[in-house]
Motif scaffolding. Structure first.
Motif, short mmCIF file in Angstrom:
data_model
loop_
_atom_site.label_atom_id
_atom_site.label_comp_id
_atom_site.label_asym_id
_atom_site.label_seq_id
_atom_site.Cartn_x
_atom_site.Cartn_y
_atom_site.Cartn_z
N GLU A 36 27.44 32.14 42.00
CA GLU A 36 28.26 33.36 41.99
C GLU A 36 29.60 33.11 42.69
O GLU A 36 30.64 33.60 42.24
CB GLU A 36 27.50 34.50 42.68
CG GLU A 36 28.17 35.85 42.58
CD GLU A 36 28.13 36.45 41.18
OE1 GLU A 36 28.87 37.42 40.94
OE2 GLU A 36 27.36 35.95 40.34
N LYS B 108 31.75 31.26 40.30
CA LYS B 108 32.21 32.14 39.23
C LYS B 108 33.43 32.94 39.69
O LYS B 108 34.41 33.08 38.95
CB LYS B 108 31.09 33.09 38.80
CG LYS B 108 31.46 33.99 37.63
CD LYS B 108 30.24 34.77 37.13
CE LYS B 108 29.88 35.89 38.07
NZ LYS B 108 28.79 36.74 37.50
N HIS B 109 33.37 33.44 40.92
CA HIS B 109 34.49 34.20 41.47
C HIS B 109 35.72 33.30 41.65
O HIS B 109 36.84 33.73 41.39
CB HIS B 109 34.12 34.85 42.79
CG HIS B 109 33.29 36.08 42.65
ND1 HIS B 109 33.82 37.34 42.76
CD2 HIS B 109 31.98 36.26 42.39
CE1 HIS B 109 32.87 38.24 42.58
NE2 HIS B 109 31.74 37.61 42.36
N ARG C 190 36.48 30.66 39.91
CA ARG C 190 37.05 30.36 38.60
C ARG C 190 37.87 31.53 38.08
O ARG C 190 38.94 31.35 37.48
CB ARG C 190 35.95 30.04 37.60
CG ARG C 190 35.32 28.65 37.80
CD ARG C 190 34.48 28.25 36.60
NE ARG C 190 33.39 29.18 36.35
CZ ARG C 190 32.16 29.05 36.88
NH1 ARG C 190 31.90 28.03 37.69
NH2 ARG C 190 31.21 29.92 36.60
N SER C 191 37.40 32.74 38.34
CA SER C 191 38.10 33.93 37.85
C SER C 191 39.42 34.16 38.58
O SER C 191 40.31 34.85 38.08
CB SER C 191 37.22 35.17 38.00
OG SER C 191 37.02 35.51 39.36
N ASP C 192 39.55 33.56 39.76
CA ASP C 192 40.78 33.71 40.54
C ASP C 192 41.86 32.71 40.13
O ASP C 192 43.01 32.83 40.56
CB ASP C 192 40.48 33.53 42.03
CG ASP C 192 39.69 34.69 42.61
OD1 ASP C 192 39.63 35.74 41.95
OD2 ASP C 192 39.14 34.55 43.71
N GLN C 193 41.46 31.71 39.33
CA GLN C 193 42.42 30.68 38.96
C GLN C 193 43.38 31.16 37.86
O GLN C 193 43.05 31.99 37.06
CB GLN C 193 41.68 29.41 38.50
CG GLN C 193 40.91 28.74 39.64
CD GLN C 193 40.10 27.55 39.15
OE1 GLN C 193 39.99 27.27 37.94
NE2 GLN C 193 39.53 26.84 40.09
#
Length: 206
Positions: free
Chosen positions: A197, A200-201, A203-206
Motif C-alpha cells: 500500500e 502504491k501511494h 507511485r501515485s505521487d510520481q
C-alpha cells in the motif's frame, strides 16, 4: 503528497513486538517513516468487546497451538531469535504506555520504545512494577524517575485516552494495527500488504 503511515501499538502484545522488529526493513526499502502511536490495548478491547488471543481462542481446539506455530515461523523468517515470551505475561501496560506518551512529548519516543520492547519481550522484565520501570530506563540512559512522575500528569493521561479513542473510531480493535493514510491493516501478517500500500501511494505521487 507524502504518504502517512501510523502504527497503533501497545507493549503488552507480543505480535506488536514482532511487527516492531520488522518495521525498520520496510522503512529502509520504501524510504517512508512509520509513526508510532501509543494506545492502550486494554482500552481498545473494552471499547470493542475484543479479548487477547490467549483468552479469545482458549476454547477453540488447535487455535492457540497454531498461533504459536505461526509466531515460530515469523520468528524464523525474520531471524528474531531474541524474542522470549514474558514470564510475567500478561503485564499491565498502563504505566508503559503513559511513559511512551511522556517520552513522545519529550521528543525521545524512539529510544523509549526500543528499551520498552527489549525489556518486555527479550529480557522478560515486569514492567508494570514502578521500580523495575524506573531502573530499566535509568540503565538505558533515560531518566526513569522523570518518566515515572510524568506518567501521572493530566496531559499525558489525556493524550493516551485520546489516541486510544481515535484508534477505535478509525476501526482498530487490537494491536498491531497500521494505517496507510486511511487504509487499515491488522496484524503482523499484513506487513507485506502495508508495504504494498505504501508503494502504491508512492507511485501515485510520481
Amino acid at each position: 503528497m507524502t504518504v502517512s503511515v501510523e502504527f497503533i501499538y501497545d507493549f503488552g502484545s507480543p505480535n506488536t513486538y514482532l511487527a516492531h522488529c520488522v518495521i525498520p526493513e520496510i522503512e529502509k526499502r520504501t524510504g517512508v517513516k512509520i509513526d508510532y502511536v501509543p494506545c492502550l490495548l486494554g482500552g481498545i478491547f473494552k471499547a470493542t468487546g475484543n479479548q487477547s488471543p490467549f483468552l479469545a481462542f482458549s476454547k477453540i481446539k488447535g487455535k492457540l497451538e497454531y498461533d504459536r506455530l505461526e509466531i515460530s515461523r515469523f520468528i524464523e523468517k525474520h531471524k528474531l531469535t531474541n524474542f522470549r515470551l514474558n514470564k510475567h505475561f500478561p503485564v499491565n501496560t498502563l504505566l508503559l504506555m503513559r511513559g511512551a506518551v511522556a517520552a513522545d512529548f519529550d521528543g525521545n519516543q524512539g529510544d523509549y520504545i526500543k528499551v520498552g520492547m527489549r525489556a518486555m519481550w527479550e529480557e522478560s522484565l515486569k514492567m508494570d512494577d514502578p521500580k523495575v520501570f524506573a531502573d530499566t530506563y535509568n540503565q538505558a540512559g533515560l531518566d526513569g524517575q522523570h518518566l515515572l512522575e510524568r506518567s501521572q500528569d493530566d496531559d499525558v493521561k489525556q493524550r493516551l485516552m485520546d489516541n486510544t479513542s481515535r484508534a477505535v473510531e478509525r476501526g482498530a480493535f487490537g494491536a498491531p494495527t497500521f494505517y496507510v493514510d486511511d487504509e487499515m491493516f491488522f496484524g503482523k501478517e499484513r506487513l507485506g500488504q502495508v508495504e504494498e500500500e505504501i508503494r502504491k501511494h508512492l507511485r501515485s505521487d510520481q
